[in-house]
Design a protein around this motif. Structure first.
Motif, mmCIF file in Angstrom:
data_model
loop_
_atom_site.group_PDB
_atom_site.id
_atom_site.type_symbol
_atom_site.label_atom_id
_atom_site.label_comp_id
_atom_site.label_asym_id
_atom_site.label_seq_id
_atom_site.Cartn_x
_atom_site.Cartn_y
_atom_site.Cartn_z
ATOM 1 N N UNK A 25 1.015 -1.138 -0.077
ATOM 2 C CA UNK A 25 0.062 -0.150 -0.019
ATOM 3 C C UNK A 25 0.816 1.123 0.009
ATOM 4 N N UNK A 26 1.899 1.279 0.618
ATOM 5 C CA UNK A 26 2.833 2.324 0.753
ATOM 6 C C UNK A 26 3.449 2.481 -0.480
ATOM 7 N N UNK A 27 4.081 1.520 -0.950
ATOM 8 C CA UNK A 27 4.917 1.569 -2.110
ATOM 9 C C UNK A 27 4.319 2.294 -3.451
ATOM 10 N N UNK A 28 2.923 1.975 -3.661
ATOM 11 C CA UNK A 28 2.060 2.685 -5.001
ATOM 12 C C UNK A 28 2.180 3.989 -4.652
ATOM 13 N N UNK A 29 2.469 4.520 -3.517
ATOM 14 C CA UNK A 29 2.431 6.022 -3.309
ATOM 15 C C UNK A 29 3.626 6.632 -4.179
ATOM 16 N N UNK A 30 4.473 5.905 -4.773
ATOM 17 C CA UNK A 30 5.770 6.368 -5.128
ATOM 18 C C UNK A 30 5.405 7.066 -6.619
ATOM 19 N N UNK A 31 4.399 6.848 -7.238
ATOM 20 C CA UNK A 31 4.113 7.518 -8.551
ATOM 21 C C UNK A 31 3.239 8.745 -8.485
ATOM 22 N N UNK A 32 3.363 9.663 -9.413
ATOM 23 C CA UNK A 32 2.515 10.751 -9.429
ATOM 24 C C UNK A 32 1.454 10.727 -10.443
ATOM 25 N N UNK A 33 0.140 11.339 -10.354
ATOM 26 C CA UNK A 33 -0.971 11.191 -11.128
ATOM 27 C C UNK A 33 -1.420 12.528 -11.405
ATOM 28 N N UNK A 34 -1.898 12.355 -12.723
ATOM 29 C CA UNK A 34 -2.810 13.722 -13.253
ATOM 30 C C UNK A 34 -3.898 13.551 -12.929
ATOM 31 N N UNK A 35 -4.705 14.436 -12.199
ATOM 32 C CA UNK A 35 -5.955 14.567 -11.844
ATOM 33 C C UNK A 35 -7.018 14.596 -13.089
ATOM 34 N N UNK A 36 -6.554 15.022 -14.246
ATOM 35 C CA UNK A 36 -7.384 15.136 -15.369
ATOM 36 C C UNK A 36 -7.550 14.107 -16.139
ATOM 37 N N UNK A 37 -6.414 12.989 -16.043
ATOM 38 C CA UNK A 37 -6.367 11.954 -16.905
ATOM 39 C C UNK A 37 -7.119 10.632 -16.499
ATOM 40 N N UNK A 38 -7.392 9.923 -17.495
ATOM 41 C CA UNK A 38 -8.224 8.870 -17.448
ATOM 42 C C UNK A 38 -7.656 7.688 -16.667
ATOM 43 N N UNK A 39 -6.317 7.872 -16.681
ATOM 44 C CA UNK A 39 -5.544 6.799 -15.880
ATOM 45 C C UNK A 39 -6.035 6.927 -14.265
ATOM 46 N N UNK A 40 -6.188 8.045 -13.968
ATOM 47 C CA UNK A 40 -6.540 8.368 -12.472
ATOM 48 C C UNK A 40 -7.978 8.098 -12.568
#
Ligand SMILES: *Cc1c(COP(=O)(O)O)cnc(C)c1O
Length: 370
Positions: free
Chosen positions: A22-37
């Motif tokens: 759970x902690x490790x998946x926080x290492x990536x940054x995400x775009x709040x506009x993108x469908x990936x997120x």
């Protein structure tokens, strides 16, 4: 200690010990506009939460920035209009906080003050609703984290719904760890947060809402940022988009935590683990001479209040430090009329860890050797 990043277990009511993954998946940054997120993370979470609540398309899930209290405030401030009156069950700090919030919001509120060891009585609530037609909403905490008491959710919800009122449940410390049939019971709004039994990290709360009840809330909110209806509308119309900056890393961690809950076997299995944790805890502590604040029949498997040892040399802080040195962080008491400490049994914590805790507690009982 069993994880890569922590020197000690958090045996607290949240934030609590989370898995390394759970902690490790926080290492990536995400775009709040993108469908990936939005599509792959937020919408997936919302759908998963409705399923965890045992609900179908009559229900929806709304995520809200802030700690759990922000979501409670969001619900109270968004669902009650100028003609509403709230009945609150108060048998601990979190029930009292609901009334404190409606005080700030100037919402008419009647409080059933039971004291921290009082048990809510569905029949008495039924009578109050029968006597006062102006009460439109009822709010109760499910697991009152102050003491660890599990309130009679089914019985109370049943009378509230029979009387045609709106039922609001603070299930902050129980949702995901204790099965709750939200749709079957007809709960209108249920509130929880990321960092409790679903075992995510802090940063947002979640509301499971009966759609019909939520649809009536347009324009009622007393706060822009905490407008539950507007947040829901935005998430619905924009495929998971939050109105304002969402805690992306926390949300991604929550998605991972939801997957891990599923891998564990779902809420029923997690509930079994928590029960096992708490049983080992209570039996072990009793064998060492500790006494529980509450009767066993009133307990949740979430957190347990123990009476502080009645010994002149005992001090919570010293006991706490001696346990922390051995890898366990416990929690101070929150009960006003009894000297207690609390130990949580939720989070990424397993029966063998609680067995180790009991060994550590025995070593930490310095006052016995004084
Ligand atoms: C944790 C908790 C809350 C919310 O607390 P926050 O500190 O705002 O996250 C509310 N109600 C209950 C019953 C809780 O256990």
């Amino acid at each position: 200690m069993s994880t890569k990043y922590n020197e000690y277990f958090l045996l607290t009511p949240g934030p609590l010990s989370t898995s390394d993954s759970v902690k490790e998946v926080m290492l990536k940054d995400w775009c709040t506009w993108d469908d990936d997120y939005n599509l792959e993370v937020v919408q997936k979470i919302r759908k998963g939460l409705v399923a965890l609540a045992g609900a179908d398309t009559d229900y929806t899930a709304v995520l809200m920035q802030g700690s759990g209290t922000a979501s409670v405030e969001s619900v109270l401030g968004s669902v009650m209009d100028e003609n509403s009156k709230l009945l609150v069950v108060d048998n601990g700090a979190y029930g009292a906080r609901i009334a404190e919030i409606t005080g700030y919001l100037k919402i008419p509120t009647q409080v059933i003050e039971l004291g921290e060891q009082g048990v809510p009585d569905a029949q008495a609530i039924d009578a109050l609703l029968a006597a006062d037609a102006s009460i439109t909403h009822v709010a109760m905490v499910h697991c009152e984290t102050t003491t660890g008491m599990l309130n009679p959710l089914e019985a109370v919800t049943k009378v509230v719904k029979q009387k045609g009122r709106i039922m609001i449940v603070d299930a902050m410390s129980s949702f995901g760890g204790i099965p709750i049939d939200v749709q079957g019971l007809g709960i209108d709004f249920l509130i929880s947060s990321a960092n409790k039994c679903i075992q995510g990290v802090p940063g947002f709360g979640l509301v499971i809402a009966r759609k019909q009840a939520l649809e009536e809330c347009q324009g009622r909110a007393r706060s822009l940022a905490l407008d539950l209806y507007a947040q829901w509308k935005c998430m619905e119309d924009n495929h998971g988009k939050w109105r304002f900056t969402s805690p992306t890393h926390t949300v991604r961690a929550f998605d991972q935590a939801m997957s891990e809950l599923d891998q564990e076997g779902g809420v029923a299995k997690r509930h079994q683990r928590y029960i096992k944790n708490q049983t080992i805890l209570v039996e072990g502590m009793q064998a060492l001479g500790f006494k529980c604040l509450l009767d066993r029949s009133l307990h949740s498997p979430i957190i347990t209040s123990f009476l502080s040892p009645n010994h002149k040399d005992y001090q919570f802080k010293t006991f706490y430090e001696k346990l922390k040195e051995q890898g366990f962080v416990i929690y101070p008491g929150k009960v006003s009329n009894a000297d207690c400490f609390r130990i949580g049994t939720i989070g990424h914590v397993f029966p063998q860890d609680i067995e180790q805790l009991i060994v550590a507690v025995e070593k930490a009982m310095y006052w016995q050797r004084a």
